[in-house]
Motif scaffolding. Structure first.
Motif, PDB file in Angstrom:
ATOM      1  N   GLU A 126       0.829  -1.206   0.000  1.00 16.81           N
ATOM      2  CA  GLU A 126       0.000   0.000   0.000  1.00 16.81           C
ATOM      3  C   GLU A 126       0.862   1.254   0.000  1.00 16.81           C
ATOM      4  N   VAL A 127       0.400   2.258  -0.723  1.00 19.88           N
ATOM      5  CA  VAL A 127       1.017   3.579  -0.659  1.00 19.88           C
ATOM      6  C   VAL A 127       0.241   4.365   0.391  1.00 19.88           C
ATOM      7  N   ARG A 128       0.883   4.715   1.465  1.00 24.09           N
ATOM      8  CA  ARG A 128       0.231   5.436   2.556  1.00 24.09           C
ATOM      9  C   ARG A 128       1.253   6.248   3.321  1.00 24.09           C
ATOM     10  N   ARG A 129       0.773   7.007   4.278  1.00 20.07           N
ATOM     11  CA  ARG A 129       1.667   7.790   5.115  1.00 20.07           C
ATOM     12  C   ARG A 129       2.220   6.918   6.241  1.00 20.07           C
ATOM     13  N   ALA A 130       3.493   7.115   6.529  1.00 21.60           N
ATOM     14  CA  ALA A 130       4.176   6.299   7.529  1.00 21.60           C
ATOM     15  C   ALA A 130       3.738   6.657   8.941  1.00 21.60           C
ATOM     16  N   THR A 131       3.770   5.666   9.812  1.00 21.14           N
ATOM     17  CA  THR A 131       3.516   5.892  11.229  1.00 21.14           C
ATOM     18  C   THR A 131       4.820   6.175  11.973  1.00 21.14           C
ATOM     19  N   GLY A 132       5.946   5.823  11.343  1.00 25.28           N
ATOM     20  CA  GLY A 132       7.248   6.007  11.966  1.00 25.28           C
ATOM     21  C   GLY A 132       7.839   4.706  12.475  1.00 25.28           C
ATOM     22  N   ASP A 133       7.030   3.629  12.473  1.00 23.54           N
ATOM     23  CA  ASP A 133       7.498   2.331  12.956  1.00 23.54           C
ATOM     24  C   ASP A 133       8.018   1.436  11.835  1.00 23.54           C
ATOM     25  N   GLU A 134       7.779   1.816  10.598  1.00 24.47           N
ATOM     26  CA  GLU A 134       8.166   0.973   9.474  1.00 24.47           C
ATOM     27  C   GLU A 134       9.688   0.926   9.312  1.00 24.47           C
ATOM     28  N   LYS A 135      10.163  -0.168   8.706  1.00 26.97           N
ATOM     29  CA  LYS A 135      11.593  -0.333   8.458  1.00 26.97           C
ATOM     30  C   LYS A 135      11.863  -0.254   6.954  1.00 26.97           C
ATOM     31  N   TYR A 136      12.914   0.452   6.616  1.00 30.81           N
ATOM     32  CA  TYR A 136      13.331   0.620   5.232  1.00 30.81           C
ATOM     33  C   TYR A 136      14.785   0.188   5.115  1.00 30.81           C
ATOM     34  N   THR A 138      18.177   0.088   2.936  1.00 31.36           N
ATOM     35  CA  THR A 138      18.849   0.745   1.817  1.00 31.36           C
ATOM     36  C   THR A 138      19.540  -0.297   0.945  1.00 31.36           C
ATOM     37  N   PHE A 139      20.043   0.138  -0.232  1.00 29.12           N
ATOM     38  CA  PHE A 139      20.764  -0.775  -1.114  1.00 29.12           C
ATOM     39  C   PHE A 139      22.086  -1.229  -0.497  1.00 29.12           C
ATOM     40  N   SER A 140      22.592  -0.472   0.460  1.00 31.47           N
ATOM     41  CA  SER A 140      23.830  -0.869   1.138  1.00 31.47           C
ATOM     42  C   SER A 140      23.565  -1.751   2.351  1.00 31.47           C
ATOM     43  N   GLY A 141      22.273  -1.985   2.651  1.00 31.31           N
ATOM     44  CA  GLY A 141      21.920  -2.880   3.747  1.00 31.31           C
ATOM     45  C   GLY A 141      21.617  -2.196   5.064  1.00 31.31           C
ATOM     46  N   GLU A 142      21.704  -0.884   5.111  1.00 32.14           N
ATOM     47  CA  GLU A 142      21.391  -0.166   6.347  1.00 32.14           C
ATOM     48  C   GLU A 142      19.884  -0.053   6.531  1.00 32.14           C
ATOM     49  N   THR A 143      19.453   0.027   7.778  1.00 34.89           N
ATOM     50  CA  THR A 143      18.029   0.128   8.094  1.00 34.89           C
ATOM     51  C   THR A 143      17.679   1.547   8.516  1.00 34.89           C
ATOM     52  N   GLU A 144      16.618   2.078   7.930  1.00 35.10           N
ATOM     53  CA  GLU A 144      16.124   3.409   8.266  1.00 35.10           C
ATOM     54  C   GLU A 144      14.669   3.312   8.684  1.00 35.10           C
ATOM     55  N   HIS A 145      14.174   4.365   9.331  1.00 27.69           N
ATOM     56  CA  HIS A 145      12.763   4.458   9.689  1.00 27.69           C
ATOM     57  C   HIS A 145      12.186   5.724   9.054  1.00 27.69           C
ATOM     58  N   PRO A 146      11.282   5.592   8.087  1.00 32.39           N
ATOM     59  CA  PRO A 146      10.673   6.778   7.482  1.00 32.39           C
ATOM     60  C   PRO A 146      10.015   7.649   8.546  1.00 32.39           C
ATOM     61  N   GLY A 147      10.052   8.943   8.323  1.00 31.81           N
ATOM     62  CA  GLY A 147       9.440   9.853   9.280  1.00 31.81           C
ATOM     63  C   GLY A 147       7.927   9.764   9.289  1.00 31.81           C
ATOM     64  N   THR A 148       7.328  10.054  10.414  1.00 32.26           N
ATOM     65  CA  THR A 148       5.870  10.028  10.537  1.00 32.26           C
ATOM     66  C   THR A 148       5.244  10.960   9.502  1.00 32.26           C
ATOM     67  N   GLY A 149       4.292  10.433   8.752  1.00 37.24           N
ATOM     68  CA  GLY A 149       3.611  11.224   7.744  1.00 37.24           C
ATOM     69  C   GLY A 149       4.220  11.161   6.360  1.00 37.24           C
ATOM     70  N   ASP A 155       4.431  -2.893   3.078  1.00 36.79           N
ATOM     71  CA  ASP A 155       3.691  -4.149   3.057  1.00 36.79           C
ATOM     72  C   ASP A 155       3.139  -4.461   4.451  1.00 36.79           C
ATOM     73  N   GLU A 156       2.502  -5.627   4.577  1.00 37.87           N
ATOM     74  CA  GLU A 156       1.837  -5.975   5.838  1.00 37.87           C
ATOM     75  C   GLU A 156       2.814  -6.222   6.975  1.00 37.87           C
ATOM     76  N   ALA A 157       4.069  -6.505   6.640  1.00 40.65           N
ATOM     77  CA  ALA A 157       5.066  -6.735   7.675  1.00 40.65           C
ATOM     78  C   ALA A 157       5.691  -5.429   8.167  1.00 40.65           C
ATOM     79  N   GLY A 158       5.228  -4.301   7.620  1.00 40.82           N
ATOM     80  CA  GLY A 158       5.775  -3.010   8.015  1.00 40.82           C
ATOM     81  C   GLY A 158       7.077  -2.678   7.334  1.00 40.82           C
ATOM     82  N   GLN A 159       7.350  -3.370   6.243  1.00 42.83           N
ATOM     83  CA  GLN A 159       8.572  -3.121   5.480  1.00 42.83           C
ATOM     84  C   GLN A 159       8.299  -2.072   4.405  1.00 42.83           C
ATOM     85  N   ALA A 160       9.015  -0.976   4.460  1.00 40.98           N
ATOM     86  CA  ALA A 160       8.843   0.093   3.472  1.00 40.98           C
ATOM     87  C   ALA A 160       9.668  -0.231   2.231  1.00 40.98           C
TER      88      ALA A 160
END
Length: 231
Positions: A126-136, A138-149, A155-160
């Motif tokens: 789904e394309v939606r606004r982030a809650t801030g808990d999702e995990k993203y 990167t292509f280098s393997g680092e994990t980020e958390h999109p900002g709220t909104g 996806d359903e697992a909270g993976q951005a």
């Protein structure tokens, strides 16, 4: 599984038009040089008359990014970034035949095109606004958390799978040599987007059939009245 935009996205961006193509049977080996040259020539002819920032397709996304609170020239939509690089270097790096085709089509239409490996998507997308808990990832393997909104693909697992909408895809569902099943999404907001996205979607579907022994293929144009694509 399905793909859709959240209802508030349609409400806030009523000019949005989305095209979706689903295909199985993609492989790493496909003769794409002529196809890439065809669409690159279209992009080159357009850039001979105007810079990427002057194209209506790009201007529409710049307005959308401003409405999302992003500086348009700091965070560019994917098609603007591709066109900018193509204008300077006269070519794009080769990554994978499918990615190369989608990038070339994106150049020609000046419309962002995202390609996702379906095997790496957990449940619905789904394309939606982030809650801030999702995990993203990167292509280098680092994990980020999109900002709220922030507008993300999630996806359903909270993976951005994409940040800042059409700005930055994740490495988690990137197309690889082993990819066989894909979901391709094109989105536009300019005045002629309904016609252009239909042409783009049809062109991609035709190219897939011509270049790969696609075992299953489907496509759709999404609207507020028909916002969901089952895959």
């Amino acid at each position: 599984m399905y793909f859709q935009h959240a209802s508030d996205i349609w409400h806030d961006f009523p000019e949005l038009v989305a095209g979706v193509v689903r295909a199985e049977g993609i492989t790493r080996d496909a003769p794409v040089d002529r196809t890439i040259a065809k669409y690159s020539a279209i992009a080159e002819s357009r850039l001979a008359l105007a810079t990427e920032g002057e194209l209506p397709e790009i201007q529409a996304w710049r307005r959308a990014f401003s409405r999302m609170g992003h500086r348009p020239t700091q965070y560019r939509c994917a098609s603007e970034s591709l066109l900018r690089r193509f204008r300077k270097e006269k070519s794009l790096p080769r990554i994978h035949p499918l990615i190369d085709i989608c990038n070339a089509v994106s150049l020609a239409f000046a419309i962002p095109v995202g390609v996702f490996d379906v095997s790496d998507i957990s449940g619905d997308l789904e394309v939606r606004r982030a809650t801030g808990d999702e995990k993203y990832v990167t292509f280098s393997g680092e994990t980020e958390h999109p900002g709220t909104g922030e507008v993300i693909f999630v996806d359903e697992a909270g993976q951005a799978h994409a940040r800042r909408w059409t700005n930055r895809q994740s490495g988690a569902s990137a197309v690889r040599d082993t990819t066989g099943s894909v979901l391709i999404i094109a989105e536009a907001m300019h005045g002629s987007a309904p016609e252009d996205v239909r042409r783009l979607t049809a062109a991609l579907a035709d190219e897939l059939s011509a270049l790969w022994p696609v075992t299953s293929k489907s496509s759709a144009i999404l609207t507020p009245a028909a916002p969901r694509f089952a895959f």
